[in-house]
Design an enzyme around this catalytic site. Structure first.
Site, PDB file in Angstrom:
ATOM      1  N   LYS A   1       0.394  -0.794   0.169  1.00 53.45           N
ATOM      2  CA  LYS A   1      -0.206   0.033   0.029  1.00 53.45           C
ATOM      3  C   LYS A   1       0.886   1.697   0.249  1.00 53.45           C
ATOM      4  CE  LYS A   1       0.527   1.226   4.541  1.00 53.45           C
ATOM      5  NZ  LYS A   1       1.717   2.500   5.108  1.00 53.45           N
TER       6      LYS A   1
ATOM      7  N   ASP B   1      -2.725  -1.148  10.482  1.00 51.32           N
ATOM      8  CA  ASP B   1      -2.664  -1.356   8.708  1.00 51.32           C
ATOM      9  C   ASP B   1      -3.150  -2.635   8.110  1.00 51.32           C
ATOM     10  OD1 ASP B   1      -1.456   0.544   9.171  1.00 51.32           O
ATOM     11  OD2 ASP B   1      -0.191   0.319   7.874  1.00 51.32           O
TER      12      ASP B   1
END
Length: 294
Positions: A16, A143
């Protein structure tokens, strides 16, 4: 009814970037409040092979790139916590080939954890609901819930309160660079605390950030709000990273910013040719470079 567990399967764990990352405050327990926008990328990625193992052998993890005890690896923690939540603890052999650099701000460990959780929940006889799986994932890492679904998401809290985002980068070309500099996330938070809070000891963190980032939003990008609170401390400690960002911008980028707590940096270009020239230039300097057309 659960699916039949395969003898072996090989999966990819993508990464990401943070299109923006703003530290908005600090909790009494020391955790930092964030406002960030996660955006998934398919490359670089880790390759994870999960295979059935003989009965009563537990989880055997092979990850040559990371020299920590198996019990401290985030994949092992995910397997253990899933077992505690569901009672299903399959015997597995897991091999990880790291492609996502450590200390790059790309979420490699969290992505690996999400792959393991999704695998377990797919074949478990006692599946968790999506909501319960998200809750479990948040106890492993802030996350990890994002990577379970791997779609653009706005995150607040400590990064664990997610809402879908309709952000689109269609038409952009993105250059992601991963310099050979590893940055510890705890170090980055500590450096931010000392630099920002240390210089404003009598102020509330939220007030500090409201005043500083309001002007940064206007000047951080010509097209999108690309901003990262960590840049001020990371670039001070690692000036080479600032130079890389400036070089990416020199090829006509709409904006460039560091991802997470660093050290990776990405830039967005309207024209593919601009992106190709930037990627070629950084590769010539020996920097790992990835080119995406979005």
């Amino acid at each position: 009814m659960s699916l039949a567990q395969p003898e072996s399967v090989t999966l990819r764990a993508g990464c990401k970037i943070n299109l923006h990352l703003e530290i908005t405050g600090v909790r009494e327990n020391g955790y930092h409040e964030l406002d960030t926008l996660f955006f998934p990328l398919p490359e670089p990625y880790d390759t994870i092979t999960i295979a059935k193992a003989p009965a009563n052998t537990g989880l055997n993890l092979r990850c040559p790139a990371i020299s920590i005890p198996t019990e401290k690896n985030i994949i092992y923690k995910s397997w253990e916590k899933y077992a505690a939540a569901t009672g299903w603890k399959p015997d597995l052999n897991v091999a990880v080939e790291k492609g996502i650099p450590d200390g790059a701000g790309l979420g490699g460990g969290s992505s690996d954890a999400a792959v393991m959780l999704n695998y377990l929940n797919k074949y478990s006889p006692n599946k968790l609901t999506p909501e319960s799986l998200n809750t479990l994932a948040a106890t492993i890492g802030a996350d990890v819930p994002f990577f379970l679904n791997n779609v653009p998401a706005h995150a607040t809290g400590i990064g664990d309160i997610l809402s879908p985002s309709n952000i689109s980068l269609a038409g952009y070309s993105l250059v992601l660079i991963c310099p050979e500099i590893s940055i510890s996330t705890p170090w980055a938070f500590d450096a931010w605390d000392k630099t920002i809070l240390g210089n404003n000891a009598d102020n509330n963190p939220k007030e500090i950030l409201t005043s500083t980032t309001s002007k940064d939003r206007k000047h951080s990008s010509r097209a999108l709000w690309l901003f990262n609170s960590f840049e001020v401390v990371v670039y001070s400690a690692f000036p080479k990273l600032r130079a890389y960002k400036e070089k990416l911008m020199s090829f006509g980028a709409e904006g460039a910013v560091m991802s997470g707590s660093g050290s990776s940096i990405f830039a967005l270009y309207r024209e593919m040719e601009q992106a190709k020239r930037a990627a070629t230039a950084l590769q010539a300097e020996g920097v790992a470079t990835y080119l995406h057309h979005l």
